[in-house]
Design a protein around this motif. Structure first.
Motif, PDB file in Angstrom:
ATOM      1  N   VAL A  33      44.566  41.920  33.324  1.00 27.97           N
ATOM      2  CA  VAL A  33      45.718  41.665  34.188  1.00 27.97           C
ATOM      3  C   VAL A  33      45.445  42.285  35.554  1.00 27.97           C
ATOM      4  CG1 VAL A  33      48.197  41.953  34.500  1.00 27.97           C
ATOM      5  CG2 VAL A  33      47.261  41.685  32.185  1.00 27.97           C
ATOM      6  N   LEU A  34      45.553  41.465  36.594  1.00 26.51           N
ATOM      7  CA  LEU A  34      45.351  41.917  37.962  1.00 26.51           C
ATOM      8  C   LEU A  34      46.670  41.831  38.712  1.00 26.51           C
ATOM      9  CD1 LEU A  34      42.123  39.865  38.871  1.00 26.51           C
ATOM     10  CD2 LEU A  34      42.284  41.999  37.559  1.00 26.51           C
ATOM     11  N   ASP A  35      46.898  42.769  39.611  1.00 28.04           N
ATOM     12  CA  ASP A  35      48.102  42.713  40.443  1.00 28.04           C
ATOM     13  C   ASP A  35      47.792  43.344  41.792  1.00 28.04           C
ATOM     14  OD1 ASP A  35      50.730  43.303  41.638  1.00 28.04           O
ATOM     15  OD2 ASP A  35      51.512  42.637  39.717  1.00 28.04           O
ATOM     16  N   ALA A  36      47.896  42.540  42.839  1.00 28.43           N
ATOM     17  CA  ALA A  36      47.559  43.015  44.176  1.00 28.43           C
ATOM     18  C   ALA A  36      48.464  44.152  44.623  1.00 28.43           C
ATOM     19  CB  ALA A  36      47.645  41.861  45.177  1.00 28.43           C
ATOM     20  N   MET A  37      49.712  44.199  44.087  1.00 27.47           N
ATOM     21  CA  MET A  37      50.667  45.237  44.494  1.00 27.47           C
ATOM     22  C   MET A  37      50.595  46.477  43.627  1.00 27.47           C
ATOM     23  SD  MET A  37      52.311  44.306  47.166  1.00 27.47           S
ATOM     24  CE  MET A  37      53.784  45.330  47.154  1.00 27.47           C
TER      25      MET A  37
END
Length: 404
Positions: A33-37
């Motif tokens: 899981v990736l999340d820029a924030m």
């Protein structure tokens, strides 16, 4: 790095998609899981006072993910809905349409967005899934996988799920167009205190500037969702607290006694958006990345959870058969199940917003007659009740409380 499933976005829909697959037996090592924030300090983020109306299907979904126990104490049942259609200057706002939940299960539960996000992220951490603060830069299909370039290197995945919000980078990089427009309205949200009791009833006044809703929390407190024209909203938000409270009290029209206090207020520009496609090569969009609808029906996240539950079901079924989770047939099946539902909700909310934001006398007479007709028909009210509770013929299994 290589994963079977790569999810962009760790908000409610992205986290729920991952948890649904994990609960069905997919190893944590197969999901990233990736999340820029992720990692951005809370002090740098906009304050958000939104309370989510989770319908019965979404609540069953969260129960199946093992998340509901962390939400139950902060969740407030919505047992009935009352609608009115009047001019703002009207001193009396009579009931135009009202309906109650079936016995046993509320129409929805009201849950703070922050509480939901915290519970889902804790569940991910408990399942040994780390959210990584990476920004996707490019995508390229390469044989039987998708090559994903991020600001921290390369990843390969059999399936990329774009759950990265209304301004989805995944959707933009994949070249998927969006049909829609800005409403010229702003949703003003916050918690209000009032002298009267609500008894689990939600109210919604259709006003020329947009719908004004109060959703039940503890007795004496309600969540406000006030949709207003952008120019008026700017003026309202600039008012001193006492004057803003008076404007809210004016719109509440005495249905909750007197508005005695207001908590933190936040505002959110409103728009309509529907992705031309929900899928691409080894790619699926869910929730706001795929569709954004007007909040007047309170169904935005419920639609997103429907996407998450449906996609997880299809992926797990394929993996159990030894099939590729990025199979075009799987993706087309997902799109066939979810895009019509999103398009129907977008059309319904668009139509209602246009219909009730028009204050023309003849049109008001016609729509009031229509609401009164529905209010006298138990069959039609049952249909509204089913829709509000999120029950339908094509619910994913997790919305019915059934395991994948």
């Amino acid at each position: 790095m290589s994963e079977r499933i790569l999810i962009a976005g760790a908000g409610p829909a992205g986290a729920a998609t991952a948890l649904a697959m994990l609960r069905a037996g997919l190893p944590a090592s197969d999901i990233a899981v990736l999340d820029a924030m992720d990692g951005v300090a809370e002090t740098m983020r906009e304050p958000d006072s939104r309370i989510l109306a989770l319908n019965a299907g979404s609540c069953r979904f969260l129960q199946s993910l093992g998340v509901w126990p962390a939400l139950a104490a902060g969740a407030h049942p919505m047992r009935s809905i009352a609608l009115s259609d009047t001019a703002l200057a009207a001193e009396i706002r009579p009931l135009s349409l009202g309906f109650e939940a079936d016995e046993g299960e509320p129409l929805a539960h009201l849950v703070p967005l922050g509480l939901l996000q915290k519970a889902l992220r804790a569940a991910l951490a408990g399942a040994s899934v780390t959210v990584r603060p990476e920004i996707i830069r490019s995508l390229r299909e390469e044989g039987d996988s998708l090559l994903v370039e991020t600001n921290r290197g390369r990843r390969k995945a059999s399936l990329l799920i774009g759950a990265d919000g209304a301004r989805s980078a995944v959707r933009r990089i994949a070249g998927i167009p969006v049909h829609g427009w800005a409403y010229g309205q702003v949703a003003i949200t916050g918690i209000v205190e009032h002298s009267g009791q609500h008894h689990g009833e939600a109210i919604q006044h259709f006003l020329p500037g947009g719908p004004f809703a109060l959703l039940p929390l503890e007795e004496g407190r309600s969540s406000m969702v006030w949709s207003e024209r952008s120019d008026v909203a700017r003026r309202m938000l600039a008012l001193p607290p006492d004057e803003l409270r008076a404007e809210i009290d004016r719109r509440a029209a005495g249905w909750r006694g007197t508005i005695t206090g207001i908590g933190r207020i936040s505002s959110h520009p409103l728009s309509l958006g529907l992705a031309r496609r929900f899928v691409g090569p080894r790619l699926a969009l869910v929730a706001d990345a795929a569709h954004v609808v007007h909040p007047l029906a309170g169904q935005g996240l419920n639609l997103g959870f429907g996407d998450a539950a449906t996609l997880a079901e299809l992926v797990i079924e394929h993996l159990r058969l030894g099939l590729d989770p990025g199979d075009p047939a799987l993706l087309e099946a997902y799109q066939a199940r979810r895009r019509p539902a999103a398009a129907a909700m977008a059309a319904a909310t668009e139509g209602l917003n246009r219909l009730f934001s028009n204050d023309a006398g003849p049109l008001r007479v016609l729509r009031d007659a229509g609401l009164n007709f529905v209010n006298r028909s138990e069959r039609l009210k049952a249909m509204f009740r089913q829709a509000a509770a999120g029950r339908g013929a094509h619910e994913p299994r997790l919305f019915r409380g059934e395991p994948i």
